[in-house]
Design an enzyme around this catalytic site. Sequence first.
Site, PDB file in Angstrom:
ATOM      1  N   GLU A 102       0.870  -1.183  -0.275  1.00  0.00           N
ATOM      2  CA  GLU A 102       0.018  -0.215   0.037  1.00  0.00           C
ATOM      3  C   GLU A 102       0.922   1.196  -0.119  1.00  0.00           C
ATOM      4  O   GLU A 102       0.458   2.107  -0.733  1.00  0.00           O
ATOM      5  CB  GLU A 102      -0.873   0.189   1.189  1.00  0.00           C
ATOM      6  CG  GLU A 102      -2.074  -0.905   0.893  1.00  0.00           C
ATOM      7  CD  GLU A 102      -1.817  -2.321   1.654  1.00  0.00           C
ATOM      8  OE1 GLU A 102      -0.871  -2.590   1.971  1.00  0.00           O
ATOM      9  OE2 GLU A 102      -2.981  -3.041   1.605  1.00  0.00           O
TER      10      GLU A 102
ATOM     11  N   HIS B  27      -9.708  -4.459  11.168  1.00  0.00           N
ATOM     12  CA  HIS B  27     -10.366  -4.173   9.886  1.00  0.00           C
ATOM     13  C   HIS B  27     -11.717  -3.456   9.900  1.00  0.00           C
ATOM     14  O   HIS B  27     -12.573  -3.542   9.308  1.00  0.00           O
ATOM     15  CB  HIS B  27     -10.668  -5.699   9.382  1.00  0.00           C
ATOM     16  CG  HIS B  27      -9.730  -6.467   8.830  1.00  0.00           C
ATOM     17  ND1 HIS B  27      -8.547  -6.896   9.635  1.00  0.00           N
ATOM     18  CD2 HIS B  27      -9.413  -6.615   7.564  1.00  0.00           C
ATOM     19  CE1 HIS B  27      -7.779  -7.653   8.956  1.00  0.00           C
ATOM     20  NE2 HIS B  27      -8.158  -7.262   7.435  1.00  0.00           N
TER      21      HIS B  27
END
Lengths: 340, 445
Positions: free
Chosen positions: B179, B248
């Site tokens: 990322e 998450h």
Amino acid sequence: MARQSASKPKAVAISPAHPDKAALLDFCRSMLLIRRFEERAGQLYGMGLIGGFCHLYIGQEAIAVGMQAAKGDGDQVITGYREHGHMLAAGMDPKGVMAELTGRAAGVSRGKGGSMHMFSTAAGFYGGHGIVGAQVSLGTGLALANRYRDDGKVAFVYFGDGAANQGQVYESFNMAELWSLPVVYVIENNQYAMGTSVERSSSETHLHKRGISFNIPGAEVDGMDVVAVREAGKMAAEHARSGKGPFILEMKTYRYRGHSMSDPGKYRTREEIDAVRKTRDPIEHLQERLETLDFADEAQIKAIDAEVKAIVADAAEFARTTPEPNPAELYTDVYLETVP
Amino acid sequence: MVIKVGDTVKSGDVIAEIETDKATMEVEAVDEGVVEALLVAEGAEGVAVNAPIARLSGGGTASTPQSPVSGPATIAPQMGEPENGIAPLSPGGGGPAPANAVMKGASQGADAELPAGTEMIKTTVRDALRDAMAEEMRRDADVFLMGEEVAQYQGAYKVSRDLLAEFGERRVIDTPITEHGFAGLGVGAAMAGLKPIVEFMTFNFAMQAIDHIINSAAKTLYMSGGQIRSSIVFRGPNGAASRVGAQHSQDYAAWYASVPGLKVVAPYDAADAKGLLKSAIRDPNPVVFLEHEMVYGTEFDVPDVADWLVPIGKAKVRRVGLHVTLVAYSRMVGFALQAADALAVEGIETEVVDLRTLRPLDHDTVVRSVMKTNRLVTIEEGWGPMGVGAEIAARVVDQAFDYLDAPPVRVCQEDVPLPYAANLEVLSLPSVAKIVAAAKAVCYR
């Protein structure tokens, strides 16, 4: 290519194309301009006219200047916060750079960037980035755009031995090789990341080998020899431009001044610095070569120096006297207008 | 269905393949025996969780797993499959609102900008986002999509379905799981003049890349005196999914919305998802586009017009009311609309403001509403301290202090990392019941 990784400084297998007189004289002028500019910036900092951080390029001039000669039209340059020399090498106006250092409206970033954040789209110079290593991902993105457009441009991405330990450098290496992006990574190894030597921070100190596990070839170059830099740069640029993907050049160099103006300098000895100045100085090295080849005598070199000093004095005077930004500038350049 | 009557099945054998809107997975037998009967026909759709699909001799009945959670490798890397994000199966858990699976989303309050008689097409938020990207990629050759699993896999949440086939691998780019690096590459490409769409599999992973979103994308226009632009969209699901735990499940709206130089968009329904994403892609500034996994599968009306654009920076009054203003964004708008229905039964007429954009925030619409209702409840999925609700309350106090008949109330996630246990998760998150209670409180009811 990758076998070059094992070679020593000055023994790089790069053919020394015979340099013409004009090019060497031009190198001499550019390198002197950078050195005098940085010396003056140091003075202005001491006088309180330049604020914040200020990282000088003194000692490393041969890299920006030599690589500039390896660049093609439209190629891009991006680097970290020690970027004054790169901008001058790219032909940006010393007045605009110095005025940015003093935080004036006429600065290249209109006074909003400062020493570490300067840009010129006209010169293909994409900064000037203050986060160590960020320019490596960004520069690989410039190369991604070149590949997307298939326009034959190469991105030259500079970073130091300190940034060479950042994770995103390797994320970028991976994608650059995976997608054969036209990018030349130039590691300016000046031996110290702030005050930490390469030996104290890096498990592999031969930084040109850092691409091996990504299949990226690398070479070690004497970064104090502007001609060696140029020849290595041309070779690496040709590699990238021809579709073979990235190339890593490790430039062995040295900075004479502290990391920034606030560096106490306790991590190395005065003798070490003096020894490099005496034996490896890139400008003196070039001047000796000019004299040996009979391209210029001492008087001519002094004339170049005088010309350069006048340019720098003008830039400093301009930077001191040109006005600060209008207060209304506080709110400009946050967003671009949306064009429907 | 992989088996037929008369087959001998051992535990571990694959007996069926099920497909959801998000994933395809195999179902293995747990018991052994001979297949006596198939209870669900091959190709059947809408099979409910726990419905028996075949009968084995020896007493065991193979059924679809109640919670088809499987290893990360088979479905979405780095995440478990939220059980109630699976479309044809009924939602599994006791969540406060079934805002998942294929349900018809409540989308009240017509867009003023729509001409009368405009045809509407039922579209999921997922497909609306896909359509927006496809339309903009057809329109502008500089627009491309990059991210993890966006190409061959068709998107971890199938948002980029079919884009690879139409646009090819030059413009739909599978990245490594990296990322920080690929966000930086995206910003660099934007600085060179392209218009990347960078997909994060979830915004939780964008924390690895937040340096480039803020330091590189948001600040460089300013630091360069207007020279270097970053026309780029960072998009992906944001907020709490279902039972995936604290790492998450986070709403980053307040983080990004505090940064000058960024625009931040968080749509609720499919029409806004499409129209705002198209606007975001065209915007010359970096845009953080916060989607919500739990709404991806929800169908809404999307106007059937050639180039449906929704302007960034405009809130939408989704329900008009007199007694209290509910301000929400993203999935919480659906909760607010359900709460409004419940409150109406008790005689409280609620005005629901869908912020749609968090930066620039449409304070005028909020303040105007509060001046009418004199009461404010904000709803966000993120934590309350330093949050979106705190900002709105401050602005309302600043601009409409004399109009307030009660202190504003914030409904938000409890001040803890999101727990995994089903009951604790429900306790932690905003719910319709919590919104109803807050609205009553500010009405002194």
